[in-house]
Design an enzyme around this catalytic site. Structure first.
Site, PDB file in Angstrom:
ATOM      1  N   SER A  41       0.868  -1.191   0.000  1.00  0.00           N
ATOM      2  CA  SER A  41       0.000   0.000   0.000  1.00  0.00           C
ATOM      3  C   SER A  41       0.894   1.226   0.000  1.00  0.00           C
ATOM      4  CB  SER A  41      -0.873   0.028   1.254  1.00  0.00           C
ATOM      5  OG  SER A  41      -1.518   1.291   1.378  1.00  0.00           O
ATOM      6  N   TYR A  55      -1.787  -1.173  10.369  1.00  0.00           N
ATOM      7  CA  TYR A  55      -1.885  -1.442   8.922  1.00  0.00           C
ATOM      8  C   TYR A  55      -0.589  -1.065   8.209  1.00  0.00           C
ATOM      9  CZ  TYR A  55      -3.793  -1.237   4.151  1.00  0.00           C
ATOM     10  OH  TYR A  55      -4.013  -1.425   2.808  1.00  0.00           O
TER      11      TYR A  55
HETATM   12  P1  NAD Z   1     -11.649  -5.738   0.697  1.00  0.00           P
HETATM   13  O1  NAD Z   1     -11.892  -5.654   2.158  1.00  0.00           O
HETATM   14  O2  NAD Z   1     -12.702  -5.246  -0.222  1.00  0.00           O
HETATM   15  O3  NAD Z   1     -11.311  -7.240   0.274  1.00  0.00           O
HETATM   16  C1  NAD Z   1     -10.392  -7.998   1.034  1.00  0.00           C
HETATM   17  C2  NAD Z   1     -10.706  -9.470   0.840  1.00  0.00           C
HETATM   18  O4  NAD Z   1      -9.771 -10.213   1.645  1.00  0.00           O
HETATM   19  C3  NAD Z   1     -12.121  -9.836   1.321  1.00  0.00           C
HETATM   20  O5  NAD Z   1     -12.760 -10.640   0.355  1.00  0.00           O
HETATM   21  C4  NAD Z   1     -11.857 -10.587   2.623  1.00  0.00           C
HETATM   22  O6  NAD Z   1     -12.841 -11.569   2.911  1.00  0.00           O
HETATM   23  C5  NAD Z   1     -10.492 -11.220   2.318  1.00  0.00           C
HETATM   24  N1  NAD Z   1      -9.829 -11.636   3.543  1.00  0.00           N
HETATM   25  C6  NAD Z   1      -9.685 -10.937   4.689  1.00  0.00           C
HETATM   26  N2  NAD Z   1      -9.081 -11.681   5.623  1.00  0.00           N
HETATM   27  C7  NAD Z   1      -8.823 -12.881   5.032  1.00  0.00           C
HETATM   28  C8  NAD Z   1      -8.217 -14.086   5.488  1.00  0.00           C
HETATM   29  N3  NAD Z   1      -7.776 -14.211   6.753  1.00  0.00           N
HETATM   30  N4  NAD Z   1      -8.127 -15.122   4.639  1.00  0.00           N
HETATM   31  C9  NAD Z   1      -8.590 -15.009   3.369  1.00  0.00           C
HETATM   32  N5  NAD Z   1      -9.174 -13.916   2.880  1.00  0.00           N
HETATM   33  C10 NAD Z   1      -9.287 -12.854   3.716  1.00  0.00           C
HETATM   34  O7  NAD Z   1     -10.254  -4.983   0.459  1.00  0.00           O
HETATM   35  P2  NAD Z   1      -9.632  -4.341  -0.867  1.00  0.00           P
HETATM   36  O8  NAD Z   1      -9.821  -2.878  -0.754  1.00  0.00           O
HETATM   37  O9  NAD Z   1     -10.109  -5.060  -2.069  1.00  0.00           O
HETATM   38  O10 NAD Z   1      -8.078  -4.605  -0.608  1.00  0.00           O
HETATM   39  C11 NAD Z   1      -7.378  -5.701  -1.203  1.00  0.00           C
HETATM   40  C12 NAD Z   1      -5.904  -5.564  -0.865  1.00  0.00           C
HETATM   41  O11 NAD Z   1      -5.393  -4.345  -1.397  1.00  0.00           O
HETATM   42  C13 NAD Z   1      -5.625  -5.529   0.635  1.00  0.00           C
HETATM   43  O12 NAD Z   1      -4.427  -6.228   0.917  1.00  0.00           O
HETATM   44  C14 NAD Z   1      -5.442  -4.054   0.917  1.00  0.00           C
HETATM   45  O13 NAD Z   1      -4.666  -3.814   2.061  1.00  0.00           O
HETATM   46  C15 NAD Z   1      -4.775  -3.603  -0.356  1.00  0.00           C
HETATM   47  N6  NAD Z   1      -4.944  -2.173  -0.610  1.00  0.00           N
HETATM   48  C16 NAD Z   1      -6.165  -1.655  -0.849  1.00  0.00           C
HETATM   49  C17 NAD Z   1      -6.300  -0.285  -1.083  1.00  0.00           C
HETATM   50  C18 NAD Z   1      -7.643   0.340  -1.374  1.00  0.00           C
HETATM   51  O14 NAD Z   1      -7.695   1.557  -1.556  1.00  0.00           O
HETATM   52  N7  NAD Z   1      -8.741  -0.421  -1.449  1.00  0.00           N
HETATM   53  C19 NAD Z   1      -5.172   0.536  -1.048  1.00  0.00           C
HETATM   54  C20 NAD Z   1      -3.922  -0.026  -0.785  1.00  0.00           C
HETATM   55  C21 NAD Z   1      -3.812  -1.389  -0.572  1.00  0.00           C
END
Ligand code: NAD
Length: 257
Positions: free
Chosen positions: A140, A153
Protein backbone atom coordinates in the site's frame (compact mmCIF):
# COMPACT_ATOMS: atom_id res chain seq x y z
CA UNK A 1 2.85 -5.83 -26.30
CA UNK A 2 1.17 -9.21 -26.28
CA UNK A 3 1.10 -10.66 -22.75
CA UNK A 4 0.18 -14.29 -23.23
CA UNK A 5 -0.96 -15.84 -19.94
CA UNK A 6 -3.03 -18.59 -21.50
CA UNK A 7 -3.49 -21.60 -19.22
CA UNK A 8 -1.36 -20.21 -16.38
CA UNK A 9 -2.63 -21.34 -12.98
CA UNK A 10 -3.21 -18.23 -10.90
CA UNK A 11 -4.11 -18.11 -7.20
CA UNK A 12 -5.58 -14.83 -5.92
CA UNK A 13 -6.15 -14.59 -2.17
CA UNK A 14 -8.98 -12.48 -0.77
CA UNK A 15 -10.82 -12.75 -4.06
CA UNK A 16 -14.45 -12.96 -2.94
CA UNK A 17 -14.87 -9.19 -3.24
CA UNK A 18 -13.06 -5.90 -3.76
CA UNK A 19 -9.84 -5.62 -5.75
CA UNK A 20 -9.16 -9.37 -5.51
CA UNK A 21 -12.45 -10.19 -7.17
CA UNK A 22 -11.57 -8.05 -10.18
CA UNK A 23 -8.03 -9.47 -10.28
CA UNK A 24 -9.45 -12.99 -10.46
CA UNK A 25 -11.86 -12.01 -13.23
CA UNK A 26 -9.11 -10.27 -15.21
CA UNK A 27 -6.75 -13.24 -15.04
CA UNK A 28 -9.64 -15.48 -16.14
CA UNK A 29 -10.29 -13.12 -19.05
CA UNK A 30 -6.59 -13.51 -19.99
CA UNK A 31 -7.19 -17.26 -20.37
CA UNK A 32 -5.73 -18.30 -17.01
CA UNK A 33 -7.02 -21.04 -14.76
CA UNK A 34 -7.87 -18.96 -11.69
CA UNK A 35 -8.32 -20.12 -8.12
CA UNK A 36 -9.78 -17.66 -5.61
CA UNK A 37 -9.03 -18.07 -1.90
CA UNK A 38 -11.21 -16.37 0.69
CA UNK A 39 -12.88 -16.89 4.06
CA UNK A 40 -16.26 -17.35 2.35
CA UNK A 41 -17.93 -16.92 -1.02
CA UNK A 42 -21.45 -15.62 -0.76
CA UNK A 43 -21.79 -12.88 -3.36
CA UNK A 44 -23.34 -13.17 -6.80
CA UNK A 45 -20.92 -14.23 -9.56
CA UNK A 46 -18.97 -11.43 -11.28
CA UNK A 47 -20.61 -9.96 -14.35
CA UNK A 48 -20.33 -12.15 -17.46
CA UNK A 49 -18.48 -9.38 -19.26
CA UNK A 50 -15.53 -9.54 -16.90
CA UNK A 51 -15.57 -13.21 -15.94
CA UNK A 52 -15.91 -15.73 -18.74
CA UNK A 53 -16.37 -18.68 -16.40
CA UNK A 54 -14.83 -21.16 -14.11
CA UNK A 55 -13.09 -19.26 -11.34
CA UNK A 56 -12.36 -22.01 -8.87
CA UNK A 57 -13.29 -20.98 -5.32
CA UNK A 58 -11.44 -22.47 -2.34
CA UNK A 59 -12.27 -21.49 1.22
CA UNK A 60 -9.05 -20.51 2.97
CA UNK A 61 -8.07 -18.41 5.96
CA UNK A 62 -4.65 -17.13 4.94
CA UNK A 63 -3.78 -16.54 8.61
CA UNK A 64 -4.27 -20.23 9.47
CA UNK A 65 -1.35 -22.53 8.54
CA UNK A 66 -3.51 -25.68 8.30
CA UNK A 67 -6.11 -23.93 6.16
CA UNK A 68 -3.41 -22.59 3.82
CA UNK A 69 -1.76 -26.00 3.47
CA UNK A 70 -5.08 -27.67 2.64
CA UNK A 71 -6.00 -24.95 0.13
CA UNK A 72 -2.67 -25.12 -1.70
CA UNK A 73 -2.84 -28.92 -1.77
CA UNK A 74 -6.32 -28.62 -3.29
CA UNK A 75 -5.04 -26.33 -6.05
CA UNK A 76 -2.16 -28.64 -6.90
CA UNK A 77 -4.48 -31.68 -6.92
CA UNK A 78 -6.94 -29.93 -9.24
CA UNK A 79 -4.57 -28.00 -11.53
CA UNK A 80 -1.17 -29.69 -11.18
CA UNK A 81 0.85 -26.55 -10.52
CA UNK A 82 0.73 -22.87 -9.54
CA UNK A 83 2.30 -20.33 -11.90
CA UNK A 84 1.19 -17.08 -10.29
CA UNK A 85 0.34 -16.19 -6.69
CA UNK A 86 -1.27 -12.86 -5.82
CA UNK A 87 -1.26 -12.25 -2.06
CA UNK A 88 -4.13 -9.76 -2.10
CA UNK A 89 -6.02 -10.74 1.09
CA UNK A 90 -5.82 -8.01 3.68
CA UNK A 91 -7.65 -6.19 6.44
CA UNK A 92 -7.54 -2.60 7.61
CA UNK A 93 -7.17 -1.95 11.32
CA UNK A 94 -7.24 1.67 12.48
CA UNK A 95 -6.73 3.34 15.83
CA UNK A 96 -4.26 5.51 17.67
CA UNK A 97 -1.34 3.60 19.15
CA UNK A 98 -2.44 4.60 22.65
CA UNK A 99 -5.85 3.02 22.07
CA UNK A 100 -5.16 0.08 19.79
CA UNK A 101 -6.12 -3.31 21.25
CA UNK A 102 -3.43 -5.97 21.17
CA UNK A 103 -5.84 -8.44 19.51
CA UNK A 104 -6.55 -5.98 16.70
CA UNK A 105 -2.83 -5.34 16.18
CA UNK A 106 -2.14 -9.08 16.11
CA UNK A 107 -4.99 -9.84 13.70
CA UNK A 108 -3.72 -7.15 11.30
CA UNK A 109 -0.22 -8.64 11.38
CA UNK A 110 -1.52 -12.21 11.15
CA UNK A 111 -3.61 -11.56 8.02
CA UNK A 112 -1.58 -8.96 6.11
CA UNK A 113 1.93 -10.14 6.90
CA UNK A 114 1.40 -13.65 8.26
CA UNK A 115 -0.98 -14.55 5.43
CA UNK A 116 1.50 -13.35 2.82
CA UNK A 117 4.20 -15.43 4.50
CA UNK A 118 2.10 -18.59 4.90
CA UNK A 119 0.70 -18.73 1.37
CA UNK A 120 4.09 -17.85 -0.17
CA UNK A 121 5.79 -20.52 1.94
CA UNK A 122 3.25 -23.15 0.83
CA UNK A 123 3.35 -22.16 -2.86
CA UNK A 124 7.11 -21.60 -3.26
CA UNK A 125 8.05 -25.32 -3.38
CA UNK A 126 5.47 -25.86 -6.15
CA UNK A 127 7.07 -23.07 -8.17
CA UNK A 128 10.58 -24.28 -7.38
CA UNK A 129 9.67 -27.73 -8.72
CA UNK A 130 8.40 -26.09 -11.92
CA UNK A 131 11.45 -23.82 -12.20
CA UNK A 132 9.34 -20.72 -12.72
CA UNK A 133 6.76 -18.55 -11.01
CA UNK A 134 5.45 -15.12 -10.10
CA UNK A 135 4.53 -13.94 -6.61
CA UNK A 136 2.91 -10.53 -6.30
CA UNK A 137 2.11 -9.05 -2.89
CA UNK A 138 -0.38 -6.31 -2.00
CA UNK A 139 1.37 -3.55 -0.09
CA UNK A 140 0.00 0.00 0.00
CA UNK A 141 1.08 3.62 -0.26
CA UNK A 142 0.78 3.38 3.54
CA UNK A 143 3.96 1.30 3.52
CA UNK A 144 5.80 4.48 2.43
CA UNK A 145 3.70 7.39 3.73
CA UNK A 146 1.35 6.20 6.48
CA UNK A 147 -1.62 8.12 7.87
CA UNK A 148 -2.26 8.99 11.49
CA UNK A 149 -4.13 6.08 13.06
CA UNK A 150 -2.72 3.49 10.68
CA UNK A 151 0.14 2.13 12.81
CA UNK A 152 -0.92 -1.52 12.60
CA UNK A 153 -1.88 -1.44 8.92
CA UNK A 154 1.11 0.61 7.79
CA UNK A 155 3.55 -1.51 9.79
CA UNK A 156 2.08 -4.69 8.32
CA UNK A 157 2.35 -3.35 4.75
CA UNK A 158 5.85 -2.02 5.29
CA UNK A 159 6.82 -5.47 6.52
CA UNK A 160 5.25 -7.02 3.40
CA UNK A 161 7.66 -4.91 1.32
CA UNK A 162 10.70 -6.11 3.31
CA UNK A 163 9.43 -9.70 3.13
CA UNK A 164 9.02 -9.33 -0.65
CA UNK A 165 12.63 -8.24 -1.08
CA UNK A 166 14.01 -11.15 0.92
CA UNK A 167 11.80 -13.73 -0.80
CA UNK A 168 12.79 -12.36 -4.21
CA UNK A 169 16.43 -13.14 -3.45
CA UNK A 170 15.69 -16.55 -1.96
CA UNK A 171 13.68 -17.62 -5.02
CA UNK A 172 15.87 -15.92 -7.61
CA UNK A 173 17.86 -19.11 -8.32
CA UNK A 174 14.66 -20.72 -9.63
CA UNK A 175 13.79 -17.78 -11.87
CA UNK A 176 10.81 -16.94 -9.67
CA UNK A 177 10.09 -13.24 -9.36
CA UNK A 178 8.58 -11.67 -6.24
CA UNK A 179 7.26 -8.11 -6.24
CA UNK A 180 4.97 -5.89 -4.22
CA UNK A 181 2.62 -3.17 -5.40
CA UNK A 182 1.24 -0.06 -3.75
CA UNK A 183 -2.31 0.88 -4.69
CA UNK A 184 -3.53 4.31 -3.67
CA UNK A 185 -7.23 4.76 -2.98
CA UNK A 186 -9.61 2.22 -4.50
CA UNK A 187 -13.14 2.61 -3.09
CA UNK A 188 -14.07 -0.76 -1.60
CA UNK A 189 -15.81 -2.17 1.47
CA UNK A 190 -12.45 -1.93 3.25
CA UNK A 191 -12.40 1.89 3.25
CA UNK A 192 -15.89 3.18 2.37
CA UNK A 193 -14.43 6.06 0.31
CA UNK A 194 -17.42 6.12 -2.03
CA UNK A 195 -19.85 6.58 0.88
CA UNK A 196 -17.99 9.51 2.48
CA UNK A 197 -19.41 13.07 2.41
CA UNK A 198 -18.39 14.98 -0.73
CA UNK A 199 -16.09 17.34 1.18
CA UNK A 200 -14.17 14.40 2.63
CA UNK A 201 -13.92 12.74 -0.78
CA UNK A 202 -12.58 16.02 -2.22
CA UNK A 203 -10.00 16.23 0.56
CA UNK A 204 -8.75 12.74 -0.26
CA UNK A 205 -8.85 13.22 -4.03
CA UNK A 206 -6.78 16.39 -3.58
CA UNK A 207 -3.87 14.18 -2.48
CA UNK A 208 -3.67 12.46 -5.88
CA UNK A 209 -1.80 13.75 -8.94
CA UNK A 210 -4.41 12.16 -11.21
CA UNK A 211 -7.30 13.29 -8.93
CA UNK A 212 -9.65 10.39 -9.48
CA UNK A 213 -10.41 7.27 -7.50
CA UNK A 214 -8.35 4.27 -8.50
CA UNK A 215 -10.27 1.34 -9.96
CA UNK A 216 -9.57 -2.35 -9.37
CA UNK A 217 -8.80 -2.54 -13.10
CA UNK A 218 -5.96 -0.01 -12.63
CA UNK A 219 -4.42 -2.56 -10.28
CA UNK A 220 -5.26 -5.50 -12.56
CA UNK A 221 -3.50 -3.84 -15.52
CA UNK A 222 -0.27 -3.81 -13.51
CA UNK A 223 -0.67 -7.33 -12.17
CA UNK A 224 -1.32 -8.90 -15.56
CA UNK A 225 1.96 -7.34 -16.68
CA UNK A 226 3.90 -8.41 -13.57
CA UNK A 227 2.57 -11.96 -13.99
CA UNK A 228 3.67 -12.14 -17.62
CA UNK A 229 6.93 -13.22 -19.23
CA UNK A 230 7.48 -9.55 -20.17
CA UNK A 231 8.17 -8.78 -16.50
CA UNK A 232 10.72 -11.56 -16.14
CA UNK A 233 13.58 -9.25 -15.12
CA UNK A 234 11.62 -7.31 -12.48
CA UNK A 235 11.96 -8.68 -8.97
CA UNK A 236 12.24 -7.53 -5.37
CA UNK A 237 10.62 -4.17 -5.99
CA UNK A 238 7.63 -2.15 -4.86
CA UNK A 239 5.62 -0.82 -7.80
CA UNK A 240 3.70 2.39 -7.12
CA UNK A 241 0.25 2.23 -8.73
CA UNK A 242 -1.29 5.00 -6.64
CA UNK A 243 -2.15 7.70 -9.19
CA UNK A 244 0.55 9.94 -7.79
CA UNK A 245 -0.32 9.60 -4.11
CA UNK A 246 3.41 9.35 -3.40
CA UNK A 247 4.58 11.87 -5.99
CA UNK A 248 4.25 15.37 -4.51
CA UNK A 249 2.91 17.10 -1.42
CA UNK A 250 0.18 19.28 -2.91
CA UNK A 251 -0.87 17.94 -6.33
CA UNK A 252 -4.26 19.72 -6.05
CA UNK A 253 -2.52 22.99 -7.02
CA UNK A 254 -2.01 21.64 -10.54
CA UNK A 255 -5.77 21.08 -10.71
CA UNK A 256 -6.42 24.71 -9.73
CA UNK A 257 -7.60 23.77 -6.25
P1 NAD B 1 -11.65 -5.74 0.70
O1 NAD B 1 -11.89 -5.65 2.16
O2 NAD B 1 -12.70 -5.25 -0.22
O3 NAD B 1 -11.31 -7.24 0.27
C1 NAD B 1 -10.39 -8.00 1.03
C2 NAD B 1 -10.71 -9.47 0.84
O4 NAD B 1 -9.77 -10.21 1.64
C3 NAD B 1 -12.12 -9.84 1.32
O5 NAD B 1 -12.76 -10.64 0.35
C4 NAD B 1 -11.86 -10.59 2.62
O6 NAD B 1 -12.84 -11.57 2.91
C5 NAD B 1 -10.49 -11.22 2.32
N1 NAD B 1 -9.83 -11.64 3.54
C6 NAD B 1 -9.68 -10.94 4.69
N2 NAD B 1 -9.08 -11.68 5.62
C7 NAD B 1 -8.82 -12.88 5.03
C8 NAD B 1 -8.22 -14.09 5.49
N3 NAD B 1 -7.78 -14.21 6.75
N4 NAD B 1 -8.13 -15.12 4.64
C9 NAD B 1 -8.59 -15.01 3.37
N5 NAD B 1 -9.17 -13.92 2.88
C10 NAD B 1 -9.29 -12.85 3.72
O7 NAD B 1 -10.25 -4.98 0.46
P2 NAD B 1 -9.63 -4.34 -0.87
O8 NAD B 1 -9.82 -2.88 -0.75
O9 NAD B 1 -10.11 -5.06 -2.07
O10 NAD B 1 -8.08 -4.60 -0.61
C11 NAD B 1 -7.38 -5.70 -1.20
C12 NAD B 1 -5.90 -5.56 -0.87
O11 NAD B 1 -5.39 -4.34 -1.40
C13 NAD B 1 -5.62 -5.53 0.64
O12 NAD B 1 -4.43 -6.23 0.92
C14 NAD B 1 -5.44 -4.05 0.92
O13 NAD B 1 -4.67 -3.81 2.06
C15 NAD B 1 -4.77 -3.60 -0.36
N6 NAD B 1 -4.94 -2.17 -0.61
C16 NAD B 1 -6.16 -1.65 -0.85
C17 NAD B 1 -6.30 -0.29 -1.08
C18 NAD B 1 -7.64 0.34 -1.37
O14 NAD B 1 -7.69 1.56 -1.56
N7 NAD B 1 -8.74 -0.42 -1.45
C19 NAD B 1 -5.17 0.54 -1.05
C20 NAD B 1 -3.92 -0.03 -0.79
C21 NAD B 1 -3.81 -1.39 -0.57
Amino acid sequence: MHLDLTDRVVVVTGAARGIGRTLAARFAAEGCRVVAFDLAFDEAPPSPSTSPSGIDEVVCDVADPASVRAAVDTVVARHGTIDVLVNNAGINVTGAVTELEWDAWRRCMDVNLGGTFLVSQAVAPVMQAAGRGRIVNAASFAAIVPSVGSAAYAASKSAVVAFTRVLASELGPWGITVNAYAPGMVPTAMNGFAEMPTAEQDRLLDTLSLRRWETPDDVADLLVFLASDAAGYITGTLVDVSGGKLATQMPARAHGR
